[in-house]
Write a protein that holds these residues in place. Structure first.
Motif, PDB file in Angstrom:
ATOM      1  N   LEU A  55       0.833  -1.205   0.000  1.00  0.00           N
ATOM      2  CA  LEU A  55       0.000   0.000   0.000  1.00  0.00           C
ATOM      3  C   LEU A  55       0.868   1.255   0.000  1.00  0.00           C
ATOM      4  O   LEU A  55       0.609   2.214  -0.745  1.00  0.00           O
ATOM      5  N   MET A  56       1.912   1.265   0.831  1.00  0.00           N
ATOM      6  CA  MET A  56       2.791   2.431   0.899  1.00  0.00           C
ATOM      7  C   MET A  56       3.527   2.638  -0.423  1.00  0.00           C
ATOM      8  O   MET A  56       3.784   3.770  -0.834  1.00  0.00           O
ATOM      9  N   LEU A  57       3.875   1.545  -1.104  1.00  0.00           N
ATOM     10  CA  LEU A  57       4.495   1.649  -2.421  1.00  0.00           C
ATOM     11  C   LEU A  57       3.508   2.220  -3.435  1.00  0.00           C
ATOM     12  O   LEU A  57       3.857   3.099  -4.233  1.00  0.00           O
ATOM     13  N   GLU A  58       2.284   1.745  -3.405  1.00  0.00           N
ATOM     14  CA  GLU A  58       1.264   2.219  -4.339  1.00  0.00           C
ATOM     15  C   GLU A  58       1.022   3.722  -4.181  1.00  0.00           C
ATOM     16  O   GLU A  58       0.971   4.465  -5.164  1.00  0.00           O
ATOM     17  N   VAL A  59       0.886   4.171  -2.950  1.00  0.00           N
ATOM     18  CA  VAL A  59       0.670   5.600  -2.710  1.00  0.00           C
ATOM     19  C   VAL A  59       1.931   6.390  -3.076  1.00  0.00           C
ATOM     20  O   VAL A  59       1.854   7.502  -3.616  1.00  0.00           O
TER      21      VAL A  59
ATOM     22  N   GLN B  33       8.709   5.923 -12.859  1.00  0.00           N
ATOM     23  CA  GLN B  33       9.174   4.732 -13.570  1.00  0.00           C
ATOM     24  C   GLN B  33      10.297   4.033 -12.815  1.00  0.00           C
ATOM     25  O   GLN B  33      10.354   2.803 -12.747  1.00  0.00           O
ATOM     26  N   THR B  34      11.188   4.824 -12.249  1.00  0.00           N
ATOM     27  CA  THR B  34      12.314   4.251 -11.508  1.00  0.00           C
ATOM     28  C   THR B  34      11.822   3.395 -10.346  1.00  0.00           C
ATOM     29  O   THR B  34      12.303   2.274 -10.132  1.00  0.00           O
ATOM     30  N   ILE B  35      10.868   3.918  -9.590  1.00  0.00           N
ATOM     31  CA  ILE B  35      10.332   3.175  -8.451  1.00  0.00           C
ATOM     32  C   ILE B  35       9.521   1.975  -8.922  1.00  0.00           C
ATOM     33  O   ILE B  35       9.636   0.868  -8.374  1.00  0.00           O
ATOM     34  N   ALA B  36       8.706   2.168  -9.963  1.00  0.00           N
ATOM     35  CA  ALA B  36       7.820   1.096 -10.427  1.00  0.00           C
ATOM     36  C   ALA B  36       8.599  -0.100 -10.960  1.00  0.00           C
ATOM     37  O   ALA B  36       8.165  -1.248 -10.803  1.00  0.00           O
ATOM     38  N   HIS B  37       9.755   0.126 -11.567  1.00  0.00           N
ATOM     39  CA  HIS B  37      10.513  -0.944 -12.202  1.00  0.00           C
ATOM     40  C   HIS B  37      11.545  -1.591 -11.288  1.00  0.00           C
ATOM     41  O   HIS B  37      12.231  -2.526 -11.702  1.00  0.00           O
ATOM     42  N   SER B  38      11.654  -1.122 -10.075  1.00  0.00           N
ATOM     43  CA  SER B  38      12.706  -1.609  -9.182  1.00  0.00           C
ATOM     44  C   SER B  38      12.317  -2.900  -8.472  1.00  0.00           C
ATOM     45  O   SER B  38      11.159  -3.137  -8.154  1.00  0.00           O
ATOM     46  N   ARG B  39      13.339  -3.724  -8.206  1.00  0.00           N
ATOM     47  CA  ARG B  39      13.186  -4.935  -7.392  1.00  0.00           C
ATOM     48  C   ARG B  39      13.862  -4.765  -6.028  1.00  0.00           C
ATOM     49  O   ARG B  39      14.006  -5.738  -5.284  1.00  0.00           O
ATOM     50  N   CYS B  40      14.270  -3.541  -5.713  1.00  0.00           N
ATOM     51  CA  CYS B  40      15.093  -3.298  -4.527  1.00  0.00           C
ATOM     52  C   CYS B  40      14.342  -2.725  -3.327  1.00  0.00           C
ATOM     53  O   CYS B  40      14.969  -2.354  -2.339  1.00  0.00           O
TER      54      CYS B  40
ATOM     55  N   PHE C 280      11.310   1.783   2.185  1.00  0.00           N
ATOM     56  CA  PHE C 280      12.342   2.425   1.381  1.00  0.00           C
ATOM     57  C   PHE C 280      12.135   2.072  -0.093  1.00  0.00           C
ATOM     58  O   PHE C 280      12.208   0.899  -0.468  1.00  0.00           O
ATOM     59  N   MET C 281      11.884   3.090  -0.904  1.00  0.00           N
ATOM     60  CA  MET C 281      11.683   2.913  -2.341  1.00  0.00           C
ATOM     61  C   MET C 281      12.904   3.458  -3.056  1.00  0.00           C
ATOM     62  O   MET C 281      13.296   4.601  -2.834  1.00  0.00           O
ATOM     63  N   GLN C 282      13.489   2.655  -3.932  1.00  0.00           N
ATOM     64  CA  GLN C 282      14.784   3.009  -4.482  1.00  0.00           C
ATOM     65  C   GLN C 282      14.989   2.359  -5.859  1.00  0.00           C
ATOM     66  O   GLN C 282      14.224   1.475  -6.238  1.00  0.00           O
TER      67      GLN C 282
END
Length: 412
Positions: A208-212, A239-246, A366-368
């Motif tokens: 949820l926090m990633l989606e927001v 795009q950077t956040i959406a495509h990350s696996r980290c 943490f979104m990266q």
């Protein structure tokens, strides 16, 4: 490590408002554990006057929400609702570098469901917690307690953490990548036999926090384009956040302590030291306090999150327990050429007799960038210049390794 965050370094005037060239494809750094640095209490002769409290700029979720593209003019207008004023006020060069989102559906329930599990995992038998540790990842997956050091060199035993990627249990099966980037590529560890509900609660809140966060990133991109920073030669923040696996979630538990009747004269960084997050965007929940298994209000009005402002003032930042807060990381500051600003912050522990035996739980997301995201650093980067090679290019994974080695002993 530095003992305190100095007056914030600024971008050269020429860096603001100009369009990016090939050298300026800046996505940078981000190590979730880098936000784990803490510092010892400064010796003071008496308690300082309490800093002013400042309310975060808040955006209602209904205004933030991004609709799917449509040929309809009305739908396009809804998607493109202009939040530039709010973004600049909260995250811009004169803002605090933090913003809150109100009225997020399901968030209050998901927050409490996860935070109430923090003391339960902290109080599992020691042999069980030992099985949940992952030293090969530098304790960046599973349980971690007493592994990080205070800036005075002492081990931090005040709090414990549980780390996991809420999106991917197994980010990659490539053995060479797992060996090269263990802090991101190793699999999650869940206490399936002892606390099975943790996995579900952790993933639900983290996603949820990633989606927001992605919705907020979309509006940040629009704000930057309005200021001549986009469109990017590389990927946008969204795009950077959406495509990350980290991505990495961290459930924190602060153990109850004993305090005297007198207020302690410690610094505002007594629970978590001054630092700037190195990722793209960090989601935060308000802390949950408990005493003898009963939820209680924060026992000390001076306790909480503190930020150092652009003019080097220290202020306490306040947002509602049912609000989601987001802080800008150094990656985004560099990507935005300083239009969106990362901010030094710390956490002050409660003190005084009323704080005795009170425990605190909270969660950070943490979104990266992805570990193989190619980062080209601008020449005017205000952070960690000694880590950047002459050609100015690293992958995020390579940069993360160098950053971790700067603050922790190098791997052997």
């Amino acid at each position: 490590m530095r003992g305190a965050v100095p007056t914030r370094r600024t971008w050269p005037p020429a860096a603001r408002g100009r369009r990016r060239g090939p050298r300026d494809q800046a996505l940078v750094l981000a190590v979730a554990p880098a936000a784990r640095r803490v510092r010892c209490r400064a010796m003071q002769r008496g308690p300082p006057p309490p800093p002013a409290a400042v309310r975060t700029v808040a955006i209602p979720f209904a205004d933030l929400r991004v609709t799917k593209p449509s040929l309809s003019r009305t739908s396009r207008q809804e998607r493109d609702k202009d939040l530039g004023g709010k973004i600049e006020e909260g995250l811009g060069p004169r803002g605090l570098g933090i913003i809150s989102i109100s009225d997020v559906p399901d968030f209050p329930e998901l927050r409490k469901r996860l935070l109430r599990l923090a003391p339960r995992i902290a109080n599992l038998p020691e042999d069980v917690k030992s099985e949940l540790e992952d030293p090969d990842s530098r304790y960046n997956f599973g349980w971690s307690h007493g592994k990080e050091k205070l800036e005075c060199g002492k081990l931090d035993t005040f709090k414990g953490s549980f780390y996991a990627n809420p999106v991917l249990d197994v980010p990659t099966t490539d053995v060479s990548l797992v060996s090269r980037y263990p802090s991101y590529c190793r699999p999650n560890i869940w206490p399936t036999d002892h606390l099975p509900e943790l996995e579900i609660a952790f993933k639900d809140l983290g996603k949820l926090m990633l989606e927001v966060g992605l919705m907020l990133a979309h509006h940040c991109d629009r704000y930057l384009m309005q200021h001549g920073v986009g469109s990017y030669d590389g990927k946008s923040l969204e795009q950077t956040i959406a495509h990350s696996r980290c991505h990495k979630g961290r459930l924190l538990y602060y153990f109850p302590r004993q305090f005297s009747k007198q207020k302690e004269g410690g610094s505002v960084s007594s629970w978590c030291g001054w630092h700037t997050d190195h990722g793209s965007l960090t989601g935060l929940t308000c802390g949950l306090f408990m005493k003898n298994s009963v939820e209680v209000p924060c026992p000390d009005s001076a306790a909480g999150l503190y930020i150092r402002t652009r003019d080097n003032q220290v202020v306490k930042v306040v947002f509602g327990e049912d609000e989601l807060a987001y802080q800008i990381g150094e990656t985004t500051e560099i990507l935005s050429r300083g239009h969106l600003c990362a901010t030094p912050h710390c956490v002050q522990a409660p003190s005084g007799e009323n704080a005795s035996d009170v425990e605190r739980s909270t969660f950070a997301m943490f979104m990266q960038p992805d570990w193989d995201e190619k980062l080209t650093f601008p020449s005017e980067i205000p952070y960690h210049q000694e880590l950047i090679p002459p050609n100015g290019t690293l992958t995020f994974g390579e940069y993360s390794e160098r950053l971790v080695n700067k603050y922790y002993q190098a791997r052997t």
